[in-house]
Design a protein around this motif. Structure first.
Motif, mmCIF file in Angstrom:
data_model
loop_
_atom_site.group_PDB
_atom_site.id
_atom_site.type_symbol
_atom_site.label_atom_id
_atom_site.label_comp_id
_atom_site.label_asym_id
_atom_site.label_seq_id
_atom_site.Cartn_x
_atom_site.Cartn_y
_atom_site.Cartn_z
ATOM 1 N N LYS A 120 0.825 -1.197 0.000
ATOM 2 C CA LYS A 120 0.000 0.000 0.000
ATOM 3 C C LYS A 120 0.865 1.257 0.000
ATOM 4 O O LYS A 120 0.581 2.229 -0.717
ATOM 5 C CB LYS A 120 -0.908 -0.001 1.236
ATOM 6 N N LYS A 121 1.938 1.213 0.779
ATOM 7 C CA LYS A 121 2.839 2.358 0.854
ATOM 8 C C LYS A 121 3.494 2.617 -0.494
ATOM 9 O O LYS A 121 3.587 3.768 -0.950
ATOM 10 C CB LYS A 121 3.907 2.107 1.925
ATOM 11 N N LYS A 122 3.926 1.536 -1.157
ATOM 12 C CA LYS A 122 4.545 1.691 -2.477
ATOM 13 C C LYS A 122 3.539 2.208 -3.492
ATOM 14 O O LYS A 122 3.861 3.044 -4.333
ATOM 15 C CB LYS A 122 5.117 0.351 -2.931
ATOM 16 N N ALA A 123 2.306 1.674 -3.419
ATOM 17 C CA ALA A 123 1.270 2.115 -4.359
ATOM 18 C C ALA A 123 0.957 3.598 -4.172
ATOM 19 O O ALA A 123 0.783 4.345 -5.144
ATOM 20 C CB ALA A 123 0.008 1.280 -4.176
ATOM 21 N N GLU A 124 0.885 4.025 -2.907
ATOM 22 C CA GLU A 124 0.613 5.435 -2.634
ATOM 23 C C GLU A 124 1.757 6.324 -3.133
ATOM 24 O O GLU A 124 1.519 7.396 -3.701
ATOM 25 C CB GLU A 124 0.410 5.645 -1.135
ATOM 26 N N ALA A 125 2.995 5.850 -2.931
ATOM 27 C CA ALA A 125 4.145 6.620 -3.408
ATOM 28 C C ALA A 125 4.137 6.714 -4.934
ATOM 29 O O ALA A 125 4.413 7.765 -5.516
ATOM 30 C CB ALA A 125 5.449 5.979 -2.918
ATOM 31 N N ALA A 126 3.820 5.582 -5.593
ATOM 32 C CA ALA A 126 3.776 5.576 -7.053
ATOM 33 C C ALA A 126 2.665 6.489 -7.565
ATOM 34 O O ALA A 126 2.839 7.221 -8.545
ATOM 35 C CB ALA A 126 3.566 4.153 -7.561
ATOM 36 N N ALA A 127 1.494 6.431 -6.892
ATOM 37 C CA ALA A 127 0.381 7.286 -7.304
ATOM 38 C C ALA A 127 0.733 8.767 -7.128
ATOM 39 O O ALA A 127 0.406 9.604 -7.978
ATOM 40 C CB ALA A 127 -0.864 6.932 -6.499
ATOM 41 N N LYS A 128 1.413 9.073 -6.026
ATOM 42 C CA LYS A 128 1.807 10.455 -5.767
ATOM 43 C C LYS A 128 2.793 10.928 -6.824
ATOM 44 O O LYS A 128 2.676 12.044 -7.358
ATOM 45 C CB LYS A 128 2.418 10.574 -4.373
ATOM 46 N N ALA A 129 3.778 10.070 -7.131
ATOM 47 C CA ALA A 129 4.773 10.438 -8.142
ATOM 48 C C ALA A 129 4.114 10.622 -9.510
ATOM 49 O O ALA A 129 4.439 11.544 -10.260
ATOM 50 C CB ALA A 129 5.855 9.360 -8.217
ATOM 51 N N LYS A 130 3.159 9.723 -9.820
ATOM 52 C CA LYS A 130 2.459 9.829 -11.099
ATOM 53 C C LYS A 130 1.647 11.114 -11.175
ATOM 54 O O LYS A 130 1.628 11.799 -12.211
ATOM 55 C CB LYS A 130 1.540 8.618 -11.281
ATOM 56 N N ALA A 131 0.945 11.441 -10.063
ATOM 57 C CA ALA A 131 0.147 12.663 -10.042
ATOM 58 C C ALA A 131 1.028 13.899 -10.213
ATOM 59 O O ALA A 131 0.679 14.836 -10.947
ATOM 60 C CB ALA A 131 -0.632 12.750 -8.731
ATOM 61 N N GLU A 132 2.187 13.895 -9.539
ATOM 62 C CA GLU A 132 3.101 15.033 -9.659
ATOM 63 C C GLU A 132 3.637 15.153 -11.081
ATOM 64 O O GLU A 132 3.740 16.265 -11.628
ATOM 65 C CB GLU A 132 4.259 14.880 -8.672
ATOM 66 N N ALA A 133 3.964 13.984 -11.691
ATOM 67 C CA ALA A 133 4.469 14.004 -13.059
ATOM 68 C C ALA A 133 3.402 14.507 -14.031
ATOM 69 O O ALA A 133 3.685 15.287 -14.945
ATOM 70 C CB ALA A 133 4.930 12.607 -13.462
ATOM 71 N N GLU A 134 2.149 14.044 -13.817
ATOM 72 C CA GLU A 134 1.067 14.484 -14.700
ATOM 73 C C GLU A 134 0.808 15.978 -14.542
ATOM 74 O O GLU A 134 0.547 16.685 -15.523
ATOM 75 C CB GLU A 134 -0.197 13.691 -14.391
ATOM 76 N N ALA A 135 0.856 16.457 -13.291
ATOM 77 C CA ALA A 135 0.647 17.885 -13.058
ATOM 78 C C ALA A 135 1.747 18.709 -13.719
ATOM 79 O O ALA A 135 1.488 19.751 -14.341
ATOM 80 C CB ALA A 135 0.609 18.166 -11.551
ATOM 81 N N GLU A 136 2.982 18.212 -13.600
ATOM 82 C CA GLU A 136 4.106 18.914 -14.222
ATOM 83 C C GLU A 136 3.972 18.914 -15.741
ATOM 84 O O GLU A 136 4.243 19.915 -16.409
ATOM 85 C CB GLU A 136 5.415 18.244 -13.807
ATOM 86 N N GLU A 137 3.529 17.764 -16.272
ATOM 87 C CA GLU A 137 3.362 17.675 -17.724
ATOM 88 C C GLU A 137 2.252 18.608 -18.207
ATOM 89 O O GLU A 137 2.372 19.267 -19.239
ATOM 90 C CB GLU A 137 3.042 16.233 -18.117
ATOM 91 N N ARG A 138 1.147 18.658 -17.441
ATOM 92 C CA ARG A 138 0.052 19.556 -17.821
ATOM 93 C C ARG A 138 0.507 21.011 -17.804
ATOM 94 O O ARG A 138 0.161 21.803 -18.692
ATOM 95 C CB ARG A 138 -1.133 19.369 -16.876
ATOM 96 N N ALA A 139 1.279 21.347 -16.768
ATOM 97 C CA ALA A 139 1.777 22.719 -16.684
ATOM 98 C C ALA A 139 2.705 23.036 -17.852
ATOM 99 O O ALA A 139 2.654 24.126 -18.437
ATOM 100 C CB ALA A 139 2.516 22.930 -15.355
ATOM 101 N N GLU A 140 3.546 22.052 -18.199
ATOM 102 C CA GLU A 140 4.472 22.255 -19.315
ATOM 103 C C GLU A 140 3.709 22.398 -20.634
ATOM 104 O O GLU A 140 4.030 23.239 -21.470
ATOM 105 C CB GLU A 140 5.446 21.077 -19.397
ATOM 106 N N ARG A 141 2.669 21.556 -20.791
ATOM 107 C CA ARG A 141 1.870 21.647 -22.016
ATOM 108 C C ARG A 141 1.162 22.996 -22.109
ATOM 109 O O ARG A 141 1.083 23.606 -23.178
ATOM 110 C CB ARG A 141 0.842 20.524 -22.032
ATOM 111 N N ALA A 142 0.629 23.427 -20.971
ATOM 112 C CA ALA A 142 -0.047 24.716 -20.961
ATOM 113 C C ALA A 142 0.917 25.840 -21.323
ATOM 114 O O ALA A 142 0.571 26.762 -22.075
ATOM 115 C CB ALA A 142 -0.660 24.979 -19.589
#
Length: 282
Positions: A110-132
């Motif tokens: 669960k801890k690994k899944a949460e860390a992976a989800a957090k990293a994915k969310a941060e990466a997606e947010a960064e990508e969205r900001a970059e695209r914008a």
């Protein structure tokens, strides 16, 4: 004193009177039986039957034996019960240990899944900001290019050099805006390119449809010297007609190209990787 006084007697010690009387009685009985048998003649002798009486087990002894058997049975039952309890305790301990290990494993997963989800969310947010950011930059560049073209047309509508200059600016601006995008073989955007996909998309902003592959792009236009380059020219590596890589010259001795999967889309000096030749389409 007689000379035989100290010689010990060789006679056996006297037996008890009861044993002597018993033997005497038995001997007398035997002699009497023989005498009677002799007088009677050859008559058939009847067998003598002797009854042996066994000692009677008293009720007290039987009670003691029964009590001992009951005690032994109780001990066996106690040992069996203790063995069952020990086995149950061992099984419970194993079950608890297994449950604990499973709980730890699930917690770690669960801890690994949460860390992976957090990293994915941060990466997606960064990508969205970059695209914008890129979208905003492209919109600004397009508006600027349109204004430049309109102004040039108004002042000199028949001037072809002004049109070329405006188209080159649009191509260069588009190419620079893609720096940092990934390189993917066969990629045509919007965020992943191969080398000829990037040049084709850049030229499309100027209303020009280039061939899809680098071999054809290396002959689409007029061959120019590397000492006479202009922004917007197509650089190629390899020979004309069989080039294996292309990029866009952006001025100042630099080019923009989708290089490879390790570097992605980059802006580099011509000295970084000297091209073989160039073509001018505009």
């Amino acid at each position: 004193m007689s000379h035989t006084a100290h010689i010990p007697s060789h006679r056996k010690p006297r037996q008890r009177a009861s044993k002597s009387a018993l033997r005497a009685g038995v001997a007398g009985g035997v002699l009497s039986t023989i005498a009677v048998a002799g007088a009677a003649g050859p008559a058939q002798a009847e067998p003598v039957t002797q009854t042996i009486e066994m000692p009677t087990i008293t009720s007290g002894f039987a009670t003691a034996v029964a009590a001992s058997a009951q005690a032994t049975q109780q001990v066996a039952l106690d040992l069996e019960t203790q063995a069952d309890e020990d086995a149950a305790a061992e099984k419970a301990a194993k079950t608890a240990k297994k449950a604990h290990a499973e709980a730890v494993r699930k917690a770690e997963a669960k801890k690994k899944a949460e860390a992976a989800a957090k990293a994915k969310a941060e990466a997606e947010a960064e990508e969205r900001a970059e695209r914008a950011s890129r979208t905003s930059e492209r919109t600004t560049l397009s508006a600027s290019s349109g204004s430049s073209d309109s102004g040039s047309s108004a002042s000199a509508p028949s001037s072809s050099s002004s049109n070329v200059s405006g188209s080159a600016a649009s191509i260069v601006a588009f190419a620079k805006a893609q720096v940092g995008d990934a390189y993917v073989s066969g990629g045509t955007g919007p965020n992943a390119w191969d080398c000829s996909g990037l040049t084709q998309a850049a030229y499309r902003t100027a209303g020009i449809d280039l061939p899809r592959v680098s071999q054809s792009q290396s002959t689409f236009g007029t061959q120019v010297s590397l000492d006479n380059l202009q922004p917007g020219d197509i650089l190629y590596w390899g020979s004309a007609g069989s080039a294996y890589h292309v990029a866009i010259y952006v001025g100042g001795g630099q080019f923009v190209g989708a290089q490879n999967s390790s570097t992605g889309t980059v802006q580099r000096s011509l000295d970084y990787d000297r091209p073989t030749g160039a073509v001018r389409v505009l």
